[in-house]
Design a protein around this motif. Sequence first.
Motif, PDB file in Angstrom:
ATOM      1  N   LEU A 299       0.869  -1.176   0.000  1.00  0.00           N
ATOM      2  CA  LEU A 299       0.000   0.000   0.000  1.00  0.00           C
ATOM      3  C   LEU A 299       0.903   1.222   0.000  1.00  0.00           C
ATOM      4  N   LEU A 300       0.882   1.957  -1.093  1.00  0.00           N
ATOM      5  CA  LEU A 300       1.837   3.053  -1.228  1.00  0.00           C
ATOM      6  C   LEU A 300       1.573   4.160  -0.222  1.00  0.00           C
ATOM      7  N   SER A 301       0.316   4.309   0.167  1.00  0.00           N
ATOM      8  CA  SER A 301      -0.021   5.315   1.174  1.00  0.00           C
ATOM      9  C   SER A 301       0.670   4.973   2.493  1.00  0.00           C
TER      10      SER A 301
ATOM     11  N   MET B 284       4.416   5.672   2.191  1.00  0.00           N
ATOM     12  CA  MET B 284       4.641   7.111   2.249  1.00  0.00           C
ATOM     13  C   MET B 284       4.650   7.576   3.709  1.00  0.00           C
TER      14      MET B 284
ATOM     15  N   GLN C   3       4.123  -3.970  -6.205  1.00  0.00           N
ATOM     16  CA  GLN C   3       3.595  -2.901  -7.049  1.00  0.00           C
ATOM     17  C   GLN C   3       4.663  -2.478  -8.056  1.00  0.00           C
ATOM     18  N   THR C   4       4.241  -2.096  -9.260  1.00  0.00           N
ATOM     19  CA  THR C   4       5.195  -1.748 -10.320  1.00  0.00           C
ATOM     20  C   THR C   4       4.932  -0.366 -10.930  1.00  0.00           C
ATOM     21  N   HIS C   5       3.897   0.317 -10.415  1.00  0.00           N
ATOM     22  CA  HIS C   5       3.488   1.627 -10.953  1.00  0.00           C
ATOM     23  C   HIS C   5       4.565   2.685 -10.688  1.00  0.00           C
ATOM     24  N   LYS C   6       4.589   3.706 -11.517  1.00  0.00           N
ATOM     25  CA  LYS C   6       5.634   4.727 -11.365  1.00  0.00           C
ATOM     26  C   LYS C   6       5.551   5.501 -10.052  1.00  0.00           C
ATOM     27  N   ASN C   7       4.389   5.499  -9.422  1.00  0.00           N
ATOM     28  CA  ASN C   7       4.300   6.143  -8.109  1.00  0.00           C
ATOM     29  C   ASN C   7       5.245   5.489  -7.091  1.00  0.00           C
TER      30      ASN C   7
ATOM     31  N   ALA D   2       8.280   7.546  -7.218  1.00  0.00           N
ATOM     32  CA  ALA D   2       8.051   8.883  -6.672  1.00  0.00           C
ATOM     33  C   ALA D   2       8.157   8.826  -5.150  1.00  0.00           C
ATOM     34  N   ILE D   3       7.577   7.776  -4.570  1.00  0.00           N
ATOM     35  CA  ILE D   3       7.595   7.646  -3.114  1.00  0.00           C
ATOM     36  C   ILE D   3       8.976   7.236  -2.618  1.00  0.00           C
TER      37      ILE D   3
ATOM     38  N   ASP E  88       7.018  -0.966 -14.570  1.00  0.00           N
ATOM     39  CA  ASP E  88       6.483  -0.345 -15.780  1.00  0.00           C
ATOM     40  C   ASP E  88       7.578   0.522 -16.404  1.00  0.00           C
TER      41      ASP E  88
ATOM     42  N   ASP F  44       7.692   3.681 -17.374  1.00  0.00           N
ATOM     43  CA  ASP F  44       7.935   5.001 -16.786  1.00  0.00           C
ATOM     44  C   ASP F  44       8.485   4.897 -15.362  1.00  0.00           C
TER      45      ASP F  44
ATOM     46  N   SER G 167      -5.054   5.144  -1.417  1.00  0.00           N
ATOM     47  CA  SER G 167      -4.561   4.103  -0.493  1.00  0.00           C
ATOM     48  C   SER G 167      -3.595   3.173  -1.211  1.00  0.00           C
ATOM     49  N   GLN G 168      -3.894   2.841  -2.466  1.00  0.00           N
ATOM     50  CA  GLN G 168      -3.072   1.843  -3.157  1.00  0.00           C
ATOM     51  C   GLN G 168      -1.816   2.443  -3.786  1.00  0.00           C
TER      52      GLN G 168
END
Lengths: 110, 245
Positions: A33-35, A38, A51-55, A58-59, A77, A79, B165-166
């Motif tokens: 959970l990226l939140s 963070m 998770q593989t998203h660009k966020n 960022a975090i 991903d 990016d 959240s995710q």
Amino acid sequence: MQVEDIIKKLNLEIVSGNTGINREVTGGYVSDLLSDVMGNSKEGQIWITLQTHKNVMAIASLKDLAAVIMVKGFMPDEDTVAHSNQEGVPILVTNMNTFEVAGKLYEIVK
Amino acid sequence: MKLYKADLHIHTVLSPCGDLEMSPAAIVNRAKEKGLDIIGITDHNSTKNCKIVEEIATNEGILVLKGAEVTTKEEVHCLAFFEKDNELNEFQSYLDSFITKIKNDPEKFGYQVVVDKNENIVEHIDWLLISALDQNIQQVERKVHQLNGLFIPAHIDRARYSLISQLGFVPSDLNEDALELSKYMTKSKFITQNQYLADRCFITSSDSHFTENIGDISTVFQLNEKTFGEVRMALKSENGRKVIA
């Protein structure tokens, strides 16, 4: 202990952010959970996630994490890779699952 | 221009967590009682009860936005709406191709039924509809827009299954048509906490799983008439159409 040492000891593959292999590792954090990452991860930790998203990057750079390990053969991903190279925060991949890689990392940096 | 009251996030009996009382007729009745002009039918990863709700609602003068609440690979819930039946049907095929097929246990998770006008069950969905698709949020967004649809990350203020959240925060290049807030949050409070989102378009909806919650909260649109195209314009603040609150 540096990211480079962790790569060797855990037999990880580096995908991007090669300029960051000398970053100092102070511990680990496990969460998808990226939140949560963070809010709760600490500078210098290696973050283990699926998770593989660009966020993710960022975090990782916002929190000044040492590196990110993506588990179970997941690849970042496109990016996400670009962001990792730009920030010099390495993305490391492994076929191990979270339980295995976290256990091994804990043995090294606890 | 007139003001229209909309609740764009309503589940039916097709969602395992949707109450068995959430029949198309009961939803339309309740929407009428609550003075809703527009409702969105958004079951988890399925569009199969949309057309029957539309059929009943049209007789009552209520516009139905047909779509689904999609679960992306990151487990982010996103609303998707489509104007034409062929677009809706193609999106249904996409959902069927990419959902992780885990057998549903109705005793544990609830029944997942497609119904007809007389509330007869015409189909049981065997796989669990609350599973995630093997498609990330960007892939889902692209598919929705390729089919000329509306893409709205759901209840982004919530601590579970939300974009925030995710994925921690709303990606700057996410091509959303609006962001949805739950009934537990107000736009002004949310913007105070998330100032980087001040210029985004927001809607608020009930995410009803029980009839009594329909219309608990709503979004007011200023439109020329009640159509899908007008709602699209309002989300973009085009030609005087807009989201009022």
